[in-house]
Design a protein around this motif. Sequence first.
Motif, PDB file in Angstrom:
ATOM      1  N   THR A  17      59.497  89.250  27.630  1.00  0.00           N
ATOM      2  CA  THR A  17      58.641  90.128  26.839  1.00  0.00           C
ATOM      3  C   THR A  17      58.977  90.031  25.360  1.00  0.00           C
ATOM      4  OG1 THR A  17      58.474  91.668  28.687  1.00  0.00           O
ATOM      5  CG2 THR A  17      57.895  92.514  26.527  1.00  0.00           C
ATOM      6  N   ILE A  18      57.930  90.048  24.528  1.00  0.00           N
ATOM      7  CA  ILE A  18      58.140  90.002  23.079  1.00  0.00           C
ATOM      8  C   ILE A  18      57.402  91.131  22.362  1.00  0.00           C
ATOM      9  CG2 ILE A  18      56.214  88.475  22.518  1.00  0.00           C
ATOM     10  CD1 ILE A  18      58.181  86.975  20.671  1.00  0.00           C
ATOM     11  N   THR A  21      57.253  96.788  25.734  1.00  0.00           N
ATOM     12  CA  THR A  21      57.571  96.542  27.142  1.00  0.00           C
ATOM     13  C   THR A  21      56.645  97.303  28.091  1.00  0.00           C
ATOM     14  OG1 THR A  21      59.267  98.281  27.029  1.00  0.00           O
ATOM     15  CG2 THR A  21      59.983  95.994  26.696  1.00  0.00           C
ATOM     16  N   TYR A  68      47.209  85.414  23.260  1.00  0.00           N
ATOM     17  CA  TYR A  68      48.340  84.654  22.736  1.00  0.00           C
ATOM     18  C   TYR A  68      48.067  83.149  22.786  1.00  0.00           C
ATOM     19  CZ  TYR A  68      49.655  83.200  27.459  1.00  0.00           C
ATOM     20  OH  TYR A  68      49.653  82.633  28.711  1.00  0.00           O
ATOM     21  N   VAL A 108      57.249  95.272  18.414  1.00  0.00           N
ATOM     22  CA  VAL A 108      57.796  93.944  18.656  1.00  0.00           C
ATOM     23  C   VAL A 108      59.224  94.139  19.155  1.00  0.00           C
ATOM     24  CG1 VAL A 108      58.461  91.737  17.619  1.00  0.00           C
ATOM     25  CG2 VAL A 108      56.405  92.940  16.822  1.00  0.00           C
ATOM     26  N   THR A 110      62.921  92.280  20.704  1.00  0.00           N
ATOM     27  CA  THR A 110      63.675  91.030  20.654  1.00  0.00           C
ATOM     28  C   THR A 110      63.750  90.408  22.049  1.00  0.00           C
ATOM     29  OG1 THR A 110      65.702  92.326  20.876  1.00  0.00           O
ATOM     30  CG2 THR A 110      65.063  91.666  18.658  1.00  0.00           C
ATOM     31  N   PRO A 111      63.439  89.117  22.163  1.00  0.00           N
ATOM     32  CA  PRO A 111      63.437  88.474  23.470  1.00  0.00           C
ATOM     33  C   PRO A 111      64.829  88.142  24.003  1.00  0.00           C
ATOM     34  CG  PRO A 111      62.860  86.888  21.795  1.00  0.00           C
ATOM     35  CD  PRO A 111      62.961  88.219  21.107  1.00  0.00           C
ATOM     36  N   THR A 145      64.876  82.696  15.379  1.00  0.00           N
ATOM     37  CA  THR A 145      63.521  83.126  15.738  1.00  0.00           C
ATOM     38  C   THR A 145      62.906  83.858  14.559  1.00  0.00           C
ATOM     39  OG1 THR A 145      64.454  85.123  16.798  1.00  0.00           O
ATOM     40  CG2 THR A 145      63.882  83.266  18.228  1.00  0.00           C
ATOM     41  N   TYR A 147      59.744  86.287  13.045  1.00  0.00           N
ATOM     42  CA  TYR A 147      58.766  87.315  13.388  1.00  0.00           C
ATOM     43  C   TYR A 147      57.993  87.633  12.122  1.00  0.00           C
ATOM     44  CZ  TYR A 147      62.231  87.579  17.064  1.00  0.00           C
ATOM     45  OH  TYR A 147      63.109  87.230  18.068  1.00  0.00           O
ATOM     46  N   LYS A 166      68.683  92.409  23.512  1.00  0.00           N
ATOM     47  CA  LYS A 166      67.469  91.968  24.198  1.00  0.00           C
ATOM     48  C   LYS A 166      66.631  93.182  24.593  1.00  0.00           C
ATOM     49  CE  LYS A 166      65.773  89.584  28.305  1.00  0.00           C
ATOM     50  NZ  LYS A 166      66.111  88.834  29.543  1.00  0.00           N
ATOM     51  N   PHE A 188      55.381  84.201  16.098  1.00  0.00           N
ATOM     52  CA  PHE A 188      56.716  83.995  16.667  1.00  0.00           C
ATOM     53  C   PHE A 188      57.014  82.509  16.681  1.00  0.00           C
ATOM     54  CE2 PHE A 188      59.431  83.254  20.462  1.00  0.00           C
ATOM     55  CZ  PHE A 188      60.562  83.930  20.019  1.00  0.00           C
ATOM     56  N   LEU A 224      59.665  81.888  26.479  1.00  0.00           N
ATOM     57  CA  LEU A 224      58.889  83.042  26.919  1.00  0.00           C
ATOM     58  C   LEU A 224      58.265  82.857  28.310  1.00  0.00           C
ATOM     59  CD1 LEU A 224      57.079  83.921  23.574  1.00  0.00           C
ATOM     60  CD2 LEU A 224      59.242  84.809  24.465  1.00  0.00           C
TER      61      LEU A 224
END
Length: 226
Positions: A17-18, A21, A68, A108, A110-111, A145, A147, A166, A188, A224
């Motif tokens: 998830t990015i 949730t 996406y 947003v 964090t993955p 990463t 954003y 995470k 992303f 992802l």
Amino acid sequence: MHTLEQVLNNISQQPVTILDTKIPVSSYIPIDLSAHNPDLEEVAVTDPDQCQAYIDQILEQHSATVAYGGYLEQRNLYADKSGFTTEGKPSRNIHLGMDFWAPAGTQVVTPLFGKVHSFQNNSTPGDYGPTIILVHEAKGVTFHTVYGHLSLESLEGLYAGKEFQKGENLATLGTPDINVHYAPHLHFQIIQDMQNNQGDYPGVCSRTDLDFYSRNCPNPNLLLKL
């Protein structure tokens, strides 16, 4: 020795998830914003309102919440931005990250665990607007990463080295007046070598530079798995 692609692929075997949730992965739908999509011939994608209307149409058709896609997608989305053209012709139009089109204010997350590398408001037309870059380490490999297109509030309280676990809330998506004239979305991108950049890194490249950037910025979906 592990490659970055191997590390990303092995972090999780399940979708990561990015965004908020509370939005299930089943509510994500791929979208094609490439220059080759015939459905966009009558859409001025450089206009955030027309772009948003097309995105809303796709979401409604599929009863989805998030659209996406876009990695290595050749786009007309930057055709009106002077920094992306040379003598009136597109010079940078290949997208190096994944975009997640969702309402302004969407959280947003964090993955994976990371620390703040750098951040800033990239307010030049066509840029990211408010941007956060995290640095990560896994299996002896360091990577970053990005954003982009966040809200201004997302930059408050940040400092280099600040840790994010995470799934922790990192930021919220910005409005078109803040994200530099785009429909609300998250850009992303994964980067191996930041090349001494701070708070910014190219998210779109030219065909002539594609070999380098596609190696330095691997497909985010390796991580992802959407």
